[in-house]
Structure formats: C-alpha cells, structure tokens
Design a protein around this motif. Sequence first.
Motif, PDB file in Angstrom:
ATOM      1  N   GLN A 244       0.834  -1.197   0.119  1.00 48.58           N
ATOM      2  CA  GLN A 244      -0.040  -0.106  -0.160  1.00 48.58           C
ATOM      3  C   GLN A 244       0.862   1.242  -0.005  1.00 48.58           C
ATOM      4  OE1 GLN A 244      -3.339   0.196   2.716  1.00 48.58           O
ATOM      5  NE2 GLN A 244      -3.453  -2.145   2.815  1.00 48.58           N
ATOM      6  N   ARG A 245       1.785   1.210   0.818  1.00 47.23           N
ATOM      7  CA  ARG A 245       2.773   2.365   0.987  1.00 47.23           C
ATOM      8  C   ARG A 245       3.390   2.643  -0.535  1.00 47.23           C
ATOM      9  NH1 ARG A 245       4.111  -0.273   5.885  1.00 47.23           N
ATOM     10  NH2 ARG A 245       2.999   1.202   7.651  1.00 47.23           N
ATOM     11  N   ARG A 246       3.835   1.554  -0.923  1.00 48.82           N
ATOM     12  CA  ARG A 246       4.648   1.618  -2.317  1.00 48.82           C
ATOM     13  C   ARG A 246       3.471   2.286  -3.395  1.00 48.82           C
ATOM     14  NH1 ARG A 246       5.065  -0.631  -7.296  1.00 48.82           N
ATOM     15  NH2 ARG A 246       3.527  -1.879  -6.926  1.00 48.82           N
ATOM     16  N   ILE A 247       2.460   1.615  -3.411  1.00 47.35           N
ATOM     17  CA  ILE A 247       1.304   2.172  -4.412  1.00 47.35           C
ATOM     18  C   ILE A 247       1.049   3.847  -4.029  1.00 47.35           C
ATOM     19  CG2 ILE A 247      -0.944   2.368  -5.260  1.00 47.35           C
ATOM     20  CD1 ILE A 247      -0.833  -0.912  -5.007  1.00 47.35           C
ATOM     21  N   ALA A 248       1.115   4.020  -2.934  1.00 42.32           N
ATOM     22  CA  ALA A 248       0.422   5.516  -2.480  1.00 42.32           C
ATOM     23  C   ALA A 248       1.658   6.654  -2.688  1.00 42.32           C
ATOM     24  CB  ALA A 248       0.085   5.523  -1.284  1.00 42.32           C
ATOM     25  N   SER A 249       2.911   5.987  -2.601  1.00 42.52           N
ATOM     26  CA  SER A 249       3.954   6.717  -2.713  1.00 42.52           C
ATOM     27  C   SER A 249       4.217   7.231  -4.372  1.00 42.52           C
ATOM     28  CB  SER A 249       5.413   6.114  -2.235  1.00 42.52           C
ATOM     29  OG  SER A 249       6.467   6.897  -2.428  1.00 42.52           O
ATOM     30  N   ARG A 250       4.034   6.251  -5.310  1.00 39.42           N
ATOM     31  CA  ARG A 250       4.009   6.324  -6.717  1.00 39.42           C
ATOM     32  C   ARG A 250       2.821   7.276  -7.050  1.00 39.42           C
ATOM     33  NH1 ARG A 250       6.051   1.411 -10.107  1.00 39.42           N
ATOM     34  NH2 ARG A 250       6.411   3.447 -11.456  1.00 39.42           N
ATOM     35  N   LEU A 251       1.862   6.939  -6.721  1.00 38.84           N
ATOM     36  CA  LEU A 251       0.520   7.681  -6.910  1.00 38.84           C
ATOM     37  C   LEU A 251       0.939   9.416  -6.455  1.00 38.84           C
ATOM     38  CD1 LEU A 251      -2.410   5.438  -6.497  1.00 38.84           C
ATOM     39  CD2 LEU A 251      -1.314   6.268  -8.677  1.00 38.84           C
ATOM     40  N   ASP A 252       1.344   9.601  -5.441  1.00 36.36           N
ATOM     41  CA  ASP A 252       1.408  10.928  -4.601  1.00 36.36           C
ATOM     42  C   ASP A 252       2.510  11.616  -5.819  1.00 36.36           C
ATOM     43  OD1 ASP A 252       0.131  10.678  -2.686  1.00 36.36           O
ATOM     44  OD2 ASP A 252       1.489   9.971  -1.139  1.00 36.36           O
ATOM     45  N   ALA A 253       3.655  10.860  -6.200  1.00 33.25           N
ATOM     46  CA  ALA A 253       4.850  11.569  -6.823  1.00 33.25           C
ATOM     47  C   ALA A 253       4.023  11.880  -8.268  1.00 33.25           C
ATOM     48  CB  ALA A 253       5.785  10.386  -7.109  1.00 33.25           C
ATOM     49  N   ALA A 254       3.344  11.080  -8.745  1.00 32.47           N
ATOM     50  CA  ALA A 254       2.709  11.330 -10.146  1.00 32.47           C
ATOM     51  C   ALA A 254       1.483  12.518 -10.067  1.00 32.47           C
ATOM     52  CB  ALA A 254       2.101  10.229 -10.525  1.00 32.47           C
ATOM     53  N   GLU A 255       0.740  12.470  -8.913  1.00 31.73           N
ATOM     54  CA  GLU A 255      -0.178  13.731  -8.830  1.00 31.73           C
ATOM     55  C   GLU A 255       0.561  14.872  -8.447  1.00 31.73           C
ATOM     56  OE1 GLU A 255      -2.781  14.018  -4.776  1.00 31.73           O
ATOM     57  OE2 GLU A 255      -3.898  12.806  -6.452  1.00 31.73           O
ATOM     58  N   GLU A 256       1.898  14.971  -7.779  1.00 29.05           N
ATOM     59  CA  GLU A 256       2.437  16.371  -7.775  1.00 29.05           C
ATOM     60  C   GLU A 256       2.781  16.787  -9.029  1.00 29.05           C
ATOM     61  OE1 GLU A 256       3.502  19.706  -6.125  1.00 29.05           O
ATOM     62  OE2 GLU A 256       2.438  18.108  -4.921  1.00 29.05           O
ATOM     63  N   ARG A 257       3.653  15.828  -9.979  1.00 27.29           N
ATOM     64  CA  ARG A 257       3.858  16.319 -11.118  1.00 27.29           C
ATOM     65  C   ARG A 257       2.495  16.935 -11.916  1.00 27.29           C
ATOM     66  NH1 ARG A 257       7.558  12.160 -10.792  1.00 27.29           N
ATOM     67  NH2 ARG A 257       6.141  10.658 -11.615  1.00 27.29           N
ATOM     68  N   LEU A 258       1.475  16.178 -11.811  1.00 29.81           N
ATOM     69  CA  LEU A 258       0.120  16.618 -12.608  1.00 29.81           C
ATOM     70  C   LEU A 258      -0.327  18.027 -12.073  1.00 29.81           C
ATOM     71  CD1 LEU A 258      -1.485  13.089 -13.009  1.00 29.81           C
ATOM     72  CD2 LEU A 258      -0.570  14.424 -15.047  1.00 29.81           C
ATOM     73  N   LYS A 259      -0.230  18.210 -10.522  1.00 33.47           N
ATOM     74  CA  LYS A 259      -0.890  19.532 -10.045  1.00 33.47           C
ATOM     75  C   LYS A 259       0.177  20.529 -10.561  1.00 33.47           C
ATOM     76  CE  LYS A 259      -2.661  17.636  -5.794  1.00 33.47           C
ATOM     77  NZ  LYS A 259      -2.619  17.786  -4.176  1.00 33.47           N
ATOM     78  N   GLU A 260       1.582  20.438 -10.798  1.00 32.26           N
ATOM     79  CA  GLU A 260       2.500  21.432 -11.470  1.00 32.26           C
ATOM     80  C   GLU A 260       1.678  21.775 -12.631  1.00 32.26           C
ATOM     81  OE1 GLU A 260       4.901  24.301 -11.830  1.00 32.26           O
ATOM     82  OE2 GLU A 260       4.512  23.331  -9.836  1.00 32.26           O
TER      83      GLU A 260
END
Length: 378
Positions: free
Chosen positions: A149-165
């Motif tokens: 779960q932590r691995r999946i959430a970490s990857r999604l968090d990173a992708a989401e931050e790039r998309l927010k930018e």
Amino acid sequence: MKLPERPLGDAIRLNLMPVDVSAGTNYPIAGLYSFGRGFIRRPTIDGSETAYSRLFRISKDQLVMSKLGAWEGAFAVVPDEFDGAFVSPEYPSFDIDSSVATTAYIAHLVRWPAFWERVNPRGSMARRKRITPARLAEIAVPLPDLEEQRRIASRLDAAEERLKEVGRQRDYSIKLHDSLRESMFSNEQLGEPARLGDVLTLERIPAIIDPEENYTQIGIRSFGKGIFHRDGSLGSELSKLKYYEIRPGNLIVSNIMAWEGAIAVSSEADNGCIGSHRFLSFKPTESVDIRYLSHFFQSRQGRELIKTTSTGTVLRNQTLSIKHFENLKVPLPPIGEQKRVASILERSNVIQGRVATQGELSNTLTRSLLHAAFSGKL
C-alpha cells in the motif's frame, strides 16, 4: 499481479462525532465534490441558520462520504485544512484502521472510478439513492499488505504532484491570457466609438429544409469557447424552429447566452451548417476586423456592454435585443490596429487550446494511473 481483495469494512470503522447545534455558535461547514475532487468549503453558519439539531464534526485522516453522491465518487479523506469542520447527517465519517490500511492508500482508492462502480454497479436500480455505511463496508476492494500500500501510494503521490504542477502552469497561462486581453482593450488603447449597426449587417439566409437531407446544427459555448457542431439530423427530425445558413467570417451571437460570452466568429469549418433563429449572424464591413470584435466582447468592458442589450429577469434566459445590439457604440481603433490586436489574441488563443488539451490529458492520465495501481500493474 492482481491485488488481494477484502471488504472495505476490514479497514474502516464508522465514527460519528455529533455536536448539538446552538444559536450564537459558528459552525464551519464542509461538503464533498463528486468524482473524487475532494472537499468543498461552504460558508460558516450560525446555529440559528440550520434546521438540523445536530451536526457532525470531522477529523483529519477520516474517510468521509456523501450518502447521496457516493455513486458518483463523493468520497475524500479529511486533509489538514478541513480538520474540525462540520457536516450534515448525510456525510458519515469513518476512522481508518492503521493496522490494515494506510490513509494515503485509502485516499487514492476512493478516487478510483472503478471503486465508484463497485459502490453502485451500472444499471443498478439504486442509482442516485443513498448509500449506507453498511453497504460501503461490504464492498470488496484491493487491499494488499501495508508495505505494498505504501509503495502504491508513494508512486501515485509523486505522479499527482507532477500533474498538479501542470495544472498550476495551466492556471497561470489562463490568467496571463485574460490579462493580455484586458490590457489590449484598456481605455487608453481604444479608438472612437462606432455604432455596431454601421459596421455589421444582420445576415439571415433561410435554410430550405429537405426532410431527406442531413443537417448539422451549430451551437456556441459560453465564455468565448467557440462554435461547436451538434450531431447530424435529418430534416424530418428538426424542430419547428426557423433555421438559417451559416456562412464563414461572420460574428455569430447567441441571443439567449450572449451575456455569458456565447459569441464567436464562424469559420470555413462551419460553412454549410445551419443555426436556429436563436443564433444571429452579422456580416462585417471592411472597416472592422470581425476577430477584433469577437475578442472585445470577451473582455470585461465588452461583457458589460452586452448585458445592457439583454432583457428578461431569469438569469439563464436573458434574450438579446437585436435593436439594442445594433445601437451599441463600440470603441474601434483604425483597421490596422484592430488586425494587430486580433492577431496577438488569436496566437494567445492557440496557446490556450494547447493548454486545455494538456488539462484533458492530465485527467486521462490520472484515471489511467489509478486503474493501473489498483489492478496490480503499477
């Protein structure tokens, strides 16, 4: 690799925190957007302003759902800024069991469109009815071990931050475009006032409707977003309204939504289309660049002028008066300056189109990432 599934109730526990409502006490109110878009900040109310005798306090890291909107993704995990806000009884809150699930994982899971489908499958007669906490607890969801779960959430968090930018850059680009347009039409830049009826001619070419022929109708999006085409229809399927031919290079004005920026220039792509009597087509004289006028009417000054030509008391149905429109006096600089301004704003529009496409791609990418994550493919 397919992720193991368990009932969501293994990871969440209903925890309502009711508060008796008192007159003279302020309550900051929250709600939920649909489609996984998070919380809405509603106005703070006094206890005397609600019919509820009790409201419910929500806390950071709780999962909250809308009973009525759950079927279309009205879920979110409470962020810092909504800690301590209040919701109505229609928004149950749940604690997340940290021994079973991480907060970040659940926050992403409830934004997954396939999860919403599990809440209320397609074709269900319960669609648009309230989803209960008991029903939510029954739903089987991908729930791997905590490390995964932590691995999946970490990857999604990173992708989401790039998309927010990307989103921040898009918003900044829109503001720049709006500022550019307003500066172009600032008072010191504008020329002598010209009566619109002297530089535009209402052009109405009746369309001869053949019941067996196929016709494409136009529409105009508000806020300067241009002309679009409706699906083709046989002449026999058209309504009893009067229809007129659309010719390229004219100013097309929606007579019911002009006040909201439903004004555009027709192009070669619109040639041969038809529009109902609600779409007014104005042909320009040689003294005006029609693109300049179209951009002017999207400016603050132009929108205010248009509002003076619209009658009616219903906000969404303010009909434009042709006579009043033709009598409007619009500042017009020399034709060369009109062309210069129009060309600059046209180039800016092209950039905005690309920016809008980026936004659509970002939304598609977000859905794809969520699907990959909870299908065991991330």
